[in-house]
Design an enzyme around this catalytic site. Structure first.
Site, PDB file in Angstrom:
ATOM      1  N   GLY A  86       0.457  -1.347   0.384  1.00 28.62           N
ATOM      2  CA  GLY A  86      -0.549  -0.340  -0.128  1.00 28.62           C
ATOM      3  C   GLY A  86       0.935   1.414   0.133  1.00 28.62           C
ATOM      4  O   GLY A  86       2.235   1.337  -0.824  1.00 28.62           O
ATOM      5  N   SER A 118       5.656  -4.926  -1.220  1.00 30.59           N
ATOM      6  CA  SER A 118       5.222  -3.247  -2.160  1.00 30.59           C
ATOM      7  C   SER A 118       6.533  -2.711  -0.944  1.00 30.59           C
ATOM      8  O   SER A 118       7.262  -2.649  -0.397  1.00 30.59           O
ATOM      9  CB  SER A 118       3.805  -3.455  -2.310  1.00 30.59           C
ATOM     10  OG  SER A 118       4.086  -2.537  -3.095  1.00 30.59           O
ATOM     11  N   ALA A 119       5.058  -2.715  -0.145  1.00 33.45           N
ATOM     12  CA  ALA A 119       5.393  -1.682   0.733  1.00 33.45           C
ATOM     13  C   ALA A 119       5.994  -1.990   2.095  1.00 33.45           C
ATOM     14  O   ALA A 119       7.091  -1.768   2.872  1.00 33.45           O
ATOM     15  CB  ALA A 119       4.343  -0.471   1.090  1.00 33.45           C
ATOM     16  N   HIS A 155       7.870  -2.909  -7.740  1.00 38.30           N
ATOM     17  CA  HIS A 155       7.648  -2.688  -8.559  1.00 38.30           C
ATOM     18  C   HIS A 155       8.574  -1.994  -9.818  1.00 38.30           C
ATOM     19  O   HIS A 155       8.184  -1.192  -9.849  1.00 38.30           O
ATOM     20  CB  HIS A 155       6.538  -1.814  -7.793  1.00 38.30           C
ATOM     21  CG  HIS A 155       5.045  -2.305  -7.506  1.00 38.30           C
ATOM     22  ND1 HIS A 155       4.592  -3.541  -7.944  1.00 38.30           N
ATOM     23  CD2 HIS A 155       4.711  -2.342  -6.171  1.00 38.30           C
ATOM     24  CE1 HIS A 155       3.477  -3.768  -6.735  1.00 38.30           C
ATOM     25  NE2 HIS A 155       4.309  -2.973  -5.394  1.00 38.30           N
ATOM     26  N   GLU A 190       7.830  -6.531 -11.283  1.00 40.10           N
ATOM     27  CA  GLU A 190       6.954  -7.605 -10.405  1.00 40.10           C
ATOM     28  C   GLU A 190       7.251  -8.848 -10.621  1.00 40.10           C
ATOM     29  O   GLU A 190       7.376  -8.944 -12.127  1.00 40.10           O
ATOM     30  CB  GLU A 190       6.088  -6.660 -11.358  1.00 40.10           C
ATOM     31  CG  GLU A 190       5.307  -4.838 -11.045  1.00 40.10           C
ATOM     32  CD  GLU A 190       3.866  -4.689 -11.079  1.00 40.10           C
ATOM     33  OE1 GLU A 190       2.891  -5.107 -11.327  1.00 40.10           O
ATOM     34  OE2 GLU A 190       3.805  -3.161 -10.168  1.00 40.10           O
TER      35      GLU A 190
END
Length: 241
Positions: A86, A118-119, A155, A190
């Site tokens: 997020g 991700s985060a 990403h 990704e």
């Protein structure tokens, strides 16, 4: 350290965690009690339900750290921890506010397996400085968990030679970072991830990674490559080239 650091949790055309499910379930102990840290998104209940649904078939017991009681206390009952993706600024701010930042550093340093996406992968590095996210909130500091001594850029996107967009490419932004900081940056495309087991780190997934270092051309790192040398670097911030 025992880490699984995913570039992304959702791959185009697939369900949540589906692209990495075998790796994820292989990383987590059978029947694992898995606290999930949902703070990178605003709706913590819905986010936790999504993770619970994705891992239910593997017998993983997912509980949101926000679901009653003291969030850091959930780590004491855990077999592993998952920090979801997020907004990285919102996530880090919440880790400071809830006391989870210090608790995670201590628990993972003591052997608790850590999975990030991700985060959540950004949090494993020493600092937020190469996140792709907008600073929608202001954390007390950019200092993250420091589970690895280098930066990761989830990403990661390659430059598109046909694009008419005049803003900086991801490569240009990371080059700017290295002009001010002497810290390797591992760009995870990704579908890829980094697996750290003790003093060994290996690139996994479907696509090669890209490594950026100050004073050197970026280079491709093939899936399956050992990048354990990155675990021995010393990060130097605010050191202009």
């Amino acid at each position: 350290m025992n880490l699984l650091l995913l570039s992304n949790s959702t791959q185009y055309g697939r369900g949540y965690l589906e692209h990495a499910l075998d790796t994820v379930t292989g990383f987590l102990p059978d029947g694992a009690r898995l606290p999930f840290v949902p703070y990178a998104l605003a709706d913590h209940d819905a986010y936790t339900a999504k993770v619970r649904g994705a891992l239910a078939g593997a017998g993983i017991d997912v509980r949101g750290v926000h679901e009653g009681g003291d969030p850091p206390a959930r780590l004491g009952e855990a077999d592993a921890v998952f920090v979801g993706g997020g907004n990285s600024f919102r996530l880090l701010s919440a880790l400071y506010r809830t006391g989870l930042r210090k608790a995670l550093i201590e628990a993972v340093g003591g052997g608790l397996p850590y999975m990030g996406a991700s985060a959540g992968t950004n949090m494993a590095a020493p600092s937020l400085r190469t996140t792709n996210d907008m600073p929608i909130v202001e954390p007390p500091s950019f200092e993250a968990l420091g589970l690895v001594p280098f930066r990761i850029n989830p990403h990661y996107l390659d430059p598109d030679p046909a694009s008419t967009h005049k803003g900086e490419t991801r490569e240009e932004r990371l080059t700017e970072f290295l002009e001010e900081n002497d810290v390797p940056v591992l760009g995870l495309r990704e579908g890829s991830w980094l697996r750290v087991d003790g003093d060994r780190a290996v690139i996994g997934g479907e696509r090669d990674a890209r490594l950026f270092r100050r004073g050197a051309e970026p280079r491709e790192i093939a899936v399956g490559s050992d990048v354990s040398e990155l675990l021995r670097v010393t990060a130097a911030f605010d050191t202009r080239a």
